[in-house]
Design an enzyme around this catalytic site. Structure first.
Site, PDB file in Angstrom:
ATOM      1  N   VAL A  15       0.832  -1.205   0.000  1.00 31.59           N
ATOM      2  CA  VAL A  15       0.000   0.000   0.000  1.00 31.59           C
ATOM      3  C   VAL A  15       0.868   1.258   0.000  1.00 31.59           C
ATOM      4  O   VAL A  15       0.622   2.208  -0.766  1.00 31.59           O
ATOM      5  CB  VAL A  15      -0.979   0.009   1.198  1.00 31.59           C
ATOM      6  CG1 VAL A  15      -1.877   1.240   1.137  1.00 31.59           C
ATOM      7  CG2 VAL A  15      -1.828  -1.264   1.199  1.00 31.59           C
ATOM      8  N   GLU A 131     -10.685   5.464   5.093  1.00 28.84           N
ATOM      9  CA  GLU A 131     -11.409   4.941   3.923  1.00 28.84           C
ATOM     10  C   GLU A 131     -10.793   3.646   3.409  1.00 28.84           C
ATOM     11  O   GLU A 131     -11.492   2.724   2.993  1.00 28.84           O
ATOM     12  CB  GLU A 131     -11.416   6.010   2.813  1.00 28.84           C
ATOM     13  CG  GLU A 131     -12.289   5.669   1.630  1.00 28.84           C
ATOM     14  CD  GLU A 131     -13.765   5.583   1.987  1.00 28.84           C
ATOM     15  OE1 GLU A 131     -14.245   4.450   2.068  1.00 28.84           O
ATOM     16  OE2 GLU A 131     -14.422   6.627   2.183  1.00 28.84           O
ATOM     17  N   LYS A 207     -13.233  -5.275   9.692  1.00 33.48           N
ATOM     18  CA  LYS A 207     -13.862  -4.258   8.830  1.00 33.48           C
ATOM     19  C   LYS A 207     -15.324  -4.032   9.220  1.00 33.48           C
ATOM     20  O   LYS A 207     -15.817  -2.906   9.210  1.00 33.48           O
ATOM     21  CB  LYS A 207     -13.766  -4.694   7.377  1.00 33.48           C
ATOM     22  CG  LYS A 207     -12.320  -4.783   6.872  1.00 33.48           C
ATOM     23  CD  LYS A 207     -12.247  -5.551   5.567  1.00 33.48           C
ATOM     24  CE  LYS A 207     -10.812  -5.677   5.079  1.00 33.48           C
ATOM     25  NZ  LYS A 207     -10.672  -6.683   4.013  1.00 33.48           N
TER      26      LYS A 207
END
Ligand code: NAP
Length: 431
Positions: A15, A131, A207
């Site tokens: 990432v 996000e 999540k």
């Protein structure tokens, strides 16, 4: 343009390098959209000399992520290290203590410490962007917090783990068993060497806690999630699901029930014609049901360098432009604990598969146990006959029943002498 936004990135793996690439590839577009230049000034990772396929020599290097948080040349801290505690948590706390907003993709951290971090950040008027932590590239955090903010939600659910969805899709398409498909997924890089966080449902549960908090404005509560993974899903159950008009998906579900909020992650049978049943492979999807908007569905890539970087940089653009929203939709001080409805109180239809020896009276014995637990059968399927001494599958779909009764019934059924394997049960989620 106003002064540039100075960004410090800790964690330069999949990432982190994706974010660096996005920021360096299109500075003009990002500046136009936020009114400021987004510039990376400092980075941190473990190994300064690792070849990351991207130039980092132009950025100040920190061996210690906390040092990056305190770097006066850093206005905003991006945490892309991972892990629920350790350096990731220390970094976020140090950034907030230093008065800097944080952007993170770390669902494990937020599932355990999300409320505390939000309280700390908001007490200083800082934003905590996450996000990228839920469903990668799908902007579901913003959707729940802003686009759908006028709704009360009855249910929010989704396919939140691409590894599990890939494995279940492959099982569906090739009729192979879980272990064979997992081994292949590992060799292709779709599953980790240690796959347990994914296949045991933990990642999806992390999540889900964040979606629950956004939708129901309650503190993040990982301990309240019932978690079941996909290891026990068999090729046989997938084939039966197909015959019965269902698909099996690992769903993460938060639902308002008469007893409180139910949060669960589990393989579910869903109508094969429903839109979410067609979300296959590594794709994710989230369905949000609001009282005024009705049902909305979002789908897209849930992981990977590109989609995750897209979400991280969206949060950075908000910070650059001065747009600020409370972390979980209401001020963290206003998050109210809600009653939590335990799994035993879950009500719904069930798929049950038994392996029985083919002798007279077995079905009557099974039916008697179900009757005693007030569970009624909607349909029953038995195909073929077993050779003497061999087991034959018997599949039942029940009407709505309470989980506690179902668990009692299955325990008794499992003890019947003609039942040769522990009964298999998969919940049917009505869409
Ligand atoms: N991968 C995805 O598609 C994806 C999607 C959504 C969310 N996320 C989340 O994003 C985060 C990062 O995931 P990733 O896949 O990019 O992980 P990754 O490839 O394993 O990268 C982790 C990075 O953190 C660095 N790091 C580890 N321990 C450190 C320490 N003590 N101090 C400084 N740096 C340290 C590593 O440094 P070295 O490189 O020097 O070893 C590495 O650069 C995780 O929270 C993950 O859950 C990932």
């Amino acid at each position: 343009l106003s002064s540039p936004l100075n960004i410090g990135i800790a964690g330069l793996g999949t990432v982190g390098t994706g974010v660096l690439r996005l920021l360096t590839e299109k500075p003009a577009l990002l500046a136009e959209r936020s009114g400021r230049r987004l510039q990376v000034t400092a980075v941190a990772a473990r190994d300064r000399h690792r070849d990351r396929g991207i130039a980092i020599a132009g950025y100040r290097w920190h061996d210690d992520p906390v040092g990056l948080a305190r770097d006066p040349g850093v206005d905003v801290v991006v945490e892309l290290i991972g892990g629920s505690d350790g350096p990731a948590r220390a970094l976020c706390e140090a950034a907030i203590a230093a008065g800097k907003p944080v952007v993170t993709a770390n669902k494990a951290l937020l599932a355990l410490h999300g409320t505390a971090l939000a309280l700390a950040a908001e007490a200083k008027g800082l934003s905590l962007g996450f996000e990228a932590a839920v469903a990668g590239g799908i902007p579901i955090v913003k959707a729940l917090r802003e686009g759908l903010a006028a709704n009360s939600f009855t249910r929010v659910f989704g396919i939140l783990n691409g590894t599990c969805n890939y494995i279940l899709t492959q099982m569906q398409e090739t009729r192979r068993d879980f272990n064979a498909v997992l081994a292949e997924a590992q060799s292709l890089g779709y599953a980790e060497a240690d796959p347990s966080f994914d296949v045991d449902g933990v990642d999806a549960a992390h999540k889900l806690t964040l979606l629950t908090s956004l939708a129901f404005n309650c503190p993040v509560d990982f301990a309240a999630v019932y978690v079941e993974g996909i290891r026990h899903v068999s090729a046989l159950d997938i084939a039966y699901a197909d015959d019965l008009g269902y698909r099996i998906k690992l769903l993460a579900i938060a639902r308002q029930t008469p007893h409180g909020i139910e949060q669960r992650v589990q393989p579910c049978m869903i109508d094969a014609d429903s839109p979410i049943a067609h979300v296959d492979g590594v794709f994710n999807a989230v369905v949000a049901e609001g009282d005024f908007v009705d049902r909305t569905m979002f789908s897209g890539r849930g992981a990977g360098a590109g989609p995750t970087a897209s979400a991280v940089v969206a949060d950075l653009l908000d910070i650059a432009a001065g747009r600020k929203a409370p972390t979980f939709g209401v001020p963290a001080t206003a998050l109210r604990p809600l009653a939590h409805s335990p799994m035993q109180r879950h009500v719904g239809p069930y798929y049950v598969r038994l392996m029985v020896s083919d002798r007279p009276g077995v079905i009557a014995d099974v039916a008697a146990v179900l009757r005693d637990q007030k569970i009624s059968i909607e349909s029953l399927l038995q195909r073929g006959r077993a050779a003497p001494g061999q087991a034959v599958p018997v599949v039942m779909i029940t009407h709505e029943a309470e989980e506690a009764a179902m668990v009692r019934a299955l325990s008794q059924i499992g003890k019947l002498s003609a039942v040769m394997e522990p009964p298999r049960m998969i919940r049917i989620e009505q869409l």
